[in-house]
Design a protein around this motif. Structure first.
Motif, short mmCIF file in Angstrom:
data_model
loop_
_atom_site.label_atom_id
_atom_site.label_comp_id
_atom_site.label_asym_id
_atom_site.label_seq_id
_atom_site.Cartn_x
_atom_site.Cartn_y
_atom_site.Cartn_z
N LYS A 1 -6.24 23.31 0.64
CA LYS A 1 -6.42 22.27 1.62
C LYS A 1 -5.60 21.07 1.19
CE LYS A 1 -10.50 20.26 1.67
NZ LYS A 1 -11.97 20.09 1.60
N ARG A 2 -5.36 20.16 2.11
CA ARG A 2 -4.56 18.99 1.79
C ARG A 2 -5.44 17.74 1.76
NH1 ARG A 2 0.71 19.96 1.36
NH2 ARG A 2 1.49 21.94 2.21
N ALA A 3 -5.06 16.79 0.94
CA ALA A 3 -5.81 15.55 0.80
C ALA A 3 -4.87 14.37 0.75
CB ALA A 3 -6.66 15.59 -0.46
N VAL A 4 -5.40 13.18 1.07
CA VAL A 4 -4.61 11.95 1.10
C VAL A 4 -5.41 10.84 0.42
CG1 VAL A 4 -3.68 10.15 2.60
CG2 VAL A 4 -3.30 12.55 3.16
N LEU A 5 -4.72 10.04 -0.36
CA LEU A 5 -5.31 8.85 -0.97
C LEU A 5 -4.38 7.66 -0.68
CD1 LEU A 5 -7.27 7.33 -2.87
CD2 LEU A 5 -5.79 8.03 -4.76
N GLU A 6 -4.91 6.63 -0.03
CA GLU A 6 -4.15 5.41 0.19
C GLU A 6 -4.68 4.34 -0.76
OE1 GLU A 6 -4.15 4.25 4.26
OE2 GLU A 6 -3.24 6.14 4.96
N PHE A 7 -3.75 3.61 -1.40
CA PHE A 7 -4.16 2.63 -2.39
C PHE A 7 -3.22 1.42 -2.35
CE2 PHE A 7 -0.96 5.23 -4.41
CZ PHE A 7 -0.22 4.34 -5.19
N THR B 1 0.85 -1.19 0.00
CA THR B 1 0.00 0.00 0.00
C THR B 1 0.88 1.24 0.00
OG1 THR B 1 -0.14 -0.02 2.41
CG2 THR B 1 -1.92 -1.11 1.18
N TYR B 2 0.30 2.31 -0.53
CA TYR B 2 1.02 3.57 -0.68
C TYR B 2 0.11 4.72 -0.27
CZ TYR B 2 4.27 0.75 -3.42
OH TYR B 2 5.16 -0.20 -3.83
N ARG B 3 0.72 5.79 0.14
CA ARG B 3 -0.05 6.98 0.51
C ARG B 3 0.36 8.13 -0.41
NH1 ARG B 3 0.80 8.05 6.17
NH2 ARG B 3 -1.10 6.83 6.57
N LEU B 4 -0.64 8.68 -1.11
CA LEU B 4 -0.47 9.85 -1.95
C LEU B 4 -1.04 11.06 -1.22
CD1 LEU B 4 0.13 11.25 -4.73
CD2 LEU B 4 -2.21 10.61 -5.39
N SER B 5 -0.24 12.07 -1.00
CA SER B 5 -0.73 13.31 -0.38
C SER B 5 -0.46 14.47 -1.34
CB SER B 5 -0.03 13.57 0.96
OG SER B 5 1.37 13.74 0.78
N PHE B 6 -1.33 15.49 -1.30
CA PHE B 6 -1.19 16.62 -2.21
C PHE B 6 -2.03 17.78 -1.70
CE2 PHE B 6 -4.54 13.79 -3.52
CZ PHE B 6 -5.60 14.59 -3.88
N ALA B 7 -1.80 18.95 -2.26
CA ALA B 7 -2.55 20.15 -1.91
C ALA B 7 -3.46 20.55 -3.06
CB ALA B 7 -1.59 21.30 -1.57
N VAL B 8 -4.66 21.00 -2.74
CA VAL B 8 -5.63 21.50 -3.71
C VAL B 8 -6.02 22.91 -3.29
CG1 VAL B 8 -7.94 21.22 -4.70
CG2 VAL B 8 -6.55 19.20 -4.19
N ARG C 1 -9.43 6.76 1.51
CA ARG C 1 -9.15 8.14 1.13
C ARG C 1 -9.75 9.08 2.17
NH1 ARG C 1 -13.09 5.89 -2.58
NH2 ARG C 1 -11.44 4.34 -2.42
N HIS C 2 -9.09 10.17 2.40
CA HIS C 2 -9.63 11.18 3.31
C HIS C 2 -8.96 12.50 3.08
CE1 HIS C 2 -6.21 9.35 5.50
NE2 HIS C 2 -6.02 10.56 6.01
N MET C 3 -9.61 13.58 3.48
CA MET C 3 -9.07 14.92 3.39
C MET C 3 -8.61 15.38 4.76
SD MET C 3 -11.01 14.51 0.65
CE MET C 3 -12.70 14.82 1.10
N LEU C 4 -7.54 16.15 4.77
CA LEU C 4 -7.04 16.68 6.02
C LEU C 4 -7.55 18.09 6.22
CD1 LEU C 4 -3.33 15.48 5.86
CD2 LEU C 4 -5.26 14.36 6.96
#
Length: 373
Positions: free
Chosen positions: A318-324, A276-283, A370-373
């Protein structure tokens, strides 16, 4: 005396044909402020002779335009400085450049339509070439800055910008101004991030005082992305923005998704199936007049996340995270905008993506979270 005259002629010819040494910024006379002598202008604008414009070679119907020039009821405006060139049917401009063989470069230039509704621009550095469509105008003043990348195959190359159009009026064609170049340095992996150039700090040159950003074309138009490590998929461009003229969540540069679902920002990374991996990014928004309810989407493996963001035009984020879970040896990380957005003046805009990071969790799972921070 004859020898002296011959020497002068040879020196002038050599200077005319010499290749300009490339440094980051405008090309030699890249803004066309140094114009041809009046004796080389027909009817005040039409360039006579292939070497009339300093540092450039021209071919076909080329006009030297001063800002404020009238074309019927249309007033032609130059985005920077006082002059630009207009390329008529099958017309082109060329400059020889001294480059480093094997190095990557991004060309940036500004262009505007003047007549046709479906103009295109051909750009080439032999043996590579691309076609940049101008059907969609993203700049509120009628101008856009375009980027195009190439890998130098020789020590001296010829940059050609060409109008392939065939209009009833041979003078119709795009205005070209502010031609610049920047050396691209292929990004490497950094500690704590499997994505290369995840902050988008490496990219094409920003023209001074150009407050409209730089368009990065889809990969079908460009074999080498001006945004190293990233591909632009589908049919629309994305906009590269900088902190000098926009609000960006992190660092000095970011990407604005202005093409809705017609453009996608993509990077392919090596993964281990079952991990599994975690993708984080800003929108966020670029503080460029784009307001309202936005949704940015991210895809990786079989997992997706839709990140709602309400823009009030203040440049927040805002920041968001997607785990896949990876199911292949290579996984595509994809960003795109769910909807089209327009500014009050009708130009396209959209959510900003920045500070993308991917890290392994090394824990097997069967689904995506998936979730938003």
């Amino acid at each position: 005396m004859r020898c002296a005259v011959l020497l002068v002629l040879l020196v002038c010819a050599a200077a005319r044909d010499a290749a300009a040494v490339v440094t980051d910024g405008l090309l030699a006379n890249g803004n066309f402020e140094s114009g041809p002598p009046k004796s080389d202008l027909v009817n005040g604008t039409v360039v006579k002779g292939g070497n009339a414009i300093p540092n450039w070679q021209t071919s076909g119907f080329v006009e030297y335009i001063e800002s404020g020039h009238k074309q019927g009821d249309m007033l032609l405006v130059v985005p920077q400085g006082a002059h630009a060139v207009r390329l008529g049917n099958e017309a082109s401009i060329l400059q020889r450049l001294s480059v480093t063989r094997g190095a990557y470069y991004a060309v940036t230039f500004s262009a505007a339509r003047t007549c046709a509704q479906a103009e295109t621009i051909n750009i080439s550095v032999s043996p590579e070439s691309g076609v940049l469509p101008m059907q969609t105008i993203y700049g509120s003043n009628g101008w856009d800055s375009y980027s195009w990348a190439f890998k130098a195959k020789f020590d001296t190359v010829e940059l050609v910008i060409h109008n392939p159009g065939v209009e009833e009026d041979p003078a119709c064609g795009p205005l070209i101004d502010a031609v610049a170049i920047r050396t691209l340095y292929p990004p490497t992996l950094t500690k704590g991030n499997m994505l290369k150039n995840g902050g988008f700090e490496e990219g094409p040159y920003f023209l001074p005082n150009a407050s409209w950003g730089v368009l990065v074309p889809p990969n079908i138009e460009d074999d080498h992305s001006p945004l190293p490590a990233w591909m632009i998929m589908s049919s629309k461009a994305v906009k590269y923005v900088d902190a000098a003229h926009f609000k960006v969540p992190e660092g000095a540069r970011a990407v604005e998704l202005v093409g809705g679902k017609e453009s996608a920002l993509v990077q392919e990374v090596r993964t281990v199936p079952g991990w599994t991996y975690r993708l984080s990014f800003a929108v966020g928004d670029a503080n460029d007049g784009c307001t309202g309810s936005m949704v940015a989407e991210a895809y990786a493996g079989r997992a997706t996340v839709k990140v709602p963001y309400t823009s009030n035009g203040a440049g927040g984020y805002k920041r968001a995270v997607l785990e896949f879970a990876a199911d292949r040896n290579r996984t595509r990380v994809v960003f795109q905008s769910t909807f089209y957005h327009m500014k009050p003046d009708g130009t396209l805009c959209g959510p900003v993506i920045d500070d993308a990071k991917l890290i392994p969790l090394r824990k097997k799972t069967t689904g995506g979270r998936r979730h938003m921070l």
